[in-house]
Design a protein around this motif. Structure first.
Motif, short mmCIF file in Angstrom:
data_model
loop_
_atom_site.label_atom_id
_atom_site.label_comp_id
_atom_site.label_asym_id
_atom_site.label_seq_id
_atom_site.Cartn_x
_atom_site.Cartn_y
_atom_site.Cartn_z
N GLY A 1 14.69 -72.39 -49.64
CA GLY A 1 14.73 -71.00 -49.23
C GLY A 1 15.82 -70.20 -49.90
O GLY A 1 16.61 -70.70 -50.70
N GLY A 2 15.87 -68.93 -49.56
CA GLY A 2 16.92 -68.06 -50.05
C GLY A 2 16.89 -67.89 -51.55
O GLY A 2 15.84 -67.91 -52.19
N ALA A 3 18.10 -67.75 -52.13
CA ALA A 3 18.19 -67.45 -53.55
C ALA A 3 17.64 -68.58 -54.42
O ALA A 3 17.18 -68.33 -55.54
N VAL A 4 17.69 -69.83 -53.93
CA VAL A 4 17.14 -70.95 -54.71
C VAL A 4 15.65 -70.73 -54.99
O VAL A 4 15.14 -71.11 -56.04
N PHE A 5 14.96 -70.11 -54.05
CA PHE A 5 13.54 -69.81 -54.27
C PHE A 5 13.37 -68.86 -55.44
O PHE A 5 12.35 -68.90 -56.14
N GLY A 6 14.39 -68.01 -55.67
CA GLY A 6 14.36 -67.15 -56.85
C GLY A 6 14.58 -67.92 -58.14
O GLY A 6 14.06 -67.53 -59.19
N GLY A 7 15.35 -69.01 -58.07
CA GLY A 7 15.48 -69.88 -59.24
C GLY A 7 14.16 -70.55 -59.57
O GLY A 7 13.77 -70.66 -60.74
N ILE A 8 13.46 -71.00 -58.54
CA ILE A 8 12.12 -71.57 -58.75
C ILE A 8 11.19 -70.53 -59.37
O ILE A 8 10.45 -70.82 -60.31
N MET B 1 12.06 -64.25 -65.01
CA MET B 1 13.08 -63.52 -64.27
C MET B 1 12.96 -63.85 -62.81
O MET B 1 11.89 -64.14 -62.31
N GLY B 2 14.07 -63.80 -62.12
CA GLY B 2 14.12 -64.11 -60.70
C GLY B 2 15.57 -64.20 -60.30
O GLY B 2 16.25 -63.21 -60.15
N MET B 3 16.09 -65.42 -60.19
CA MET B 3 17.50 -65.66 -59.92
C MET B 3 17.93 -66.92 -60.66
O MET B 3 17.09 -67.70 -61.12
N TRP C 1 10.06 -64.15 -56.70
CA TRP C 1 9.65 -65.49 -56.27
C TRP C 1 8.64 -66.12 -57.22
O TRP C 1 8.24 -67.26 -57.03
N GLY C 2 8.19 -65.41 -58.23
CA GLY C 2 7.40 -66.02 -59.29
C GLY C 2 5.90 -65.87 -59.18
O GLY C 2 5.35 -65.33 -58.21
N VAL C 3 5.22 -66.36 -60.22
CA VAL C 3 3.78 -66.19 -60.38
C VAL C 3 3.00 -67.09 -59.42
O VAL C 3 2.07 -66.64 -58.74
#
Length: 387
Positions: A87-94, A49-51, A268-270
């Protein structure tokens, strides 16, 4: 084993109350949760989960690779976004893909993620956080009473508009928690809504009424000089970092001595959470993860790092069509033994999707046009709404 594909899903979480902060709130109390499922050629799937932002391009960096190479694949995703920026929402995809890879890795090991990461104790201490800017006194009392009854003796409230109003709400929660402990802890989250002179004056007035364990995001996330000045002027610990999208963005805060409680958002992930914890530990600073309702895998990190202080706990509810292997009790989270990150998807989620909802124009992710433009200690008390 190779990564072969992915699926994107949105489900919803019903909070049972309006949720938001000084920037706005969602009156329906229903928000969407982006989920990514990473597929492999051996049938083992990872849930993260993230973006969803940037995932088609990010997936190019990991397709065909062994999912167990979590650190290397994380760096490959960062490198893939070198020109566009991660940065931004792409970091949530990562973060979503990274969490899914860790889920696969733990499932293959037959271990819960917390044990794979090196954790010994499945209990993660936490504090109650209502995302409560829109709650009136009875609703505020109801939420924090329920969390007190689950063993919580520390609470973080949203505020920043009116110090008298904030003081009243903090006093109410303090008195509730005092029924369970002699030393209730209170925190206030201003969500980057102040400028420096306003923050100094606000805290001076507020501390005449209540004692704060920390002030969270009082200034803009990058304002290292201002945050350091506020620390020196007020004596209140500063917590920040949840909106920093990359380890490199912490550097100026560390160098300026501008941060006391180092935060990282679950979305932002593990791997990001692990690296932030190590960087903070090298400076003798504690970490405090936030937003675990958006990515429960990150709570497993707290068991395996030496400098975990406390974790934000916003709800005991789980999203629609999902099962989480943990319990909210005893003032924290008790993790289970299910292999992986402890998240399972029901058929109701796999066969459908919900619209992504988190704020819109008046929601908590849209900064007020007057934020940081006040010299006094009051802002208009009327919150904006997003259905």
């Amino acid at each position: 084993m190779k990564i072969t594909g992915y699926r994107l899903i949105n489900t919803t979480i019903s909070w049972g109350r309006p949720v938001g902060d000084v920037n706005g709130f969602i009156s329906s109390g229903v928000t969407a949760l982006p989920v990514v499922v990473v597929e492999t050629d051996e049938g083992v799937e990872g849930i993260g989960m993230g973006m969803h932002d940037g995932i088609p391009q990010l997936f190019e960096a990991i397709e065909g690779e062994d999912p167990r190479a979590t650190a290397a694949l994380y760096d490959r995703m960062i490198a893939r976004m070198f020109k566009n920026g991660h940065g931004g929402a792409v970091f949530g995809g990562i973060g979503a893909l990274d969490s899914a890879l860790w889920d696969i890795k733990a499932k293959l090991a037959g271990e819960p993620l917390w044990r794979l990461l090196g954790g010994k104790d499945r209990f993660v201490p936490g504090y109650a956080s209502g995302l409560d800017i829109a709650l009136d006194a009875p609703a505020l009392e109801a939420f924090y009473t329920s969390m007190r009854d689950r063993g919580f003796t520390a609470a973080k409230l949203k505020g920043g508009r009116d110090y008298q109003h904030d003081a009243e709400r903090l006093e109410l929660v303090r008195d509730l928690l005092a029924q369970a402990t002699d030393e209730p802890l209170l925190m206030l989250d201003a969500n980057e809504s102040w400028n420096l002179p306003q923050a100094v004056r606000y805290l001076r007035h507020l501390e005449d009424r209540v004692e704060l364990a920390w002030i969270e995001e009082p200034l803009r996330r990058w304002d290292a000089a201002g945050l350091r000045h506020l620390r020196d002027a007020s004596g209140v610990a500063v917590a920040t970092g949840e909106n920093l999208t990359g380890l490199e963005q912490y550097r100026q805060l560390f160098d300026a001595g501008a941060i006391d409680i180092v935060q990282a958002a679950a979305v932002w992930g593990v791997t990001h959470s692990l690296r932030v914890a190590v960087a903070a530990h090298s400076r003798d600073l504690p970490i405090s993860p936030i937003g675990l309702s958006s990515n429960p895998a990150v709570v497993h990190v707290a068991t395996a790092v030496p400098n975990h202080l406390t974790t934000e706990v916003t709800t005991a509810a789980t999203p629609r069509g999902m099962t989480w292997d943990w319990e909210v009790q005893d003032g924290g989270i008790v993790l289970g033994d299910t292999p992986g990150g402890g998240v399972a998807l029901d058929e109701v989620v796999l066969t459908g999707s919900a619209d992504f909802v988190w704020g819109g124009e008046g929601g908590p992710h849209v900064r007020s046009s007057r934020a940081g433009l006040e010299l006094g200690v009051r802002l208009p008390r009327a919150a904006t709404r997003a259905e």
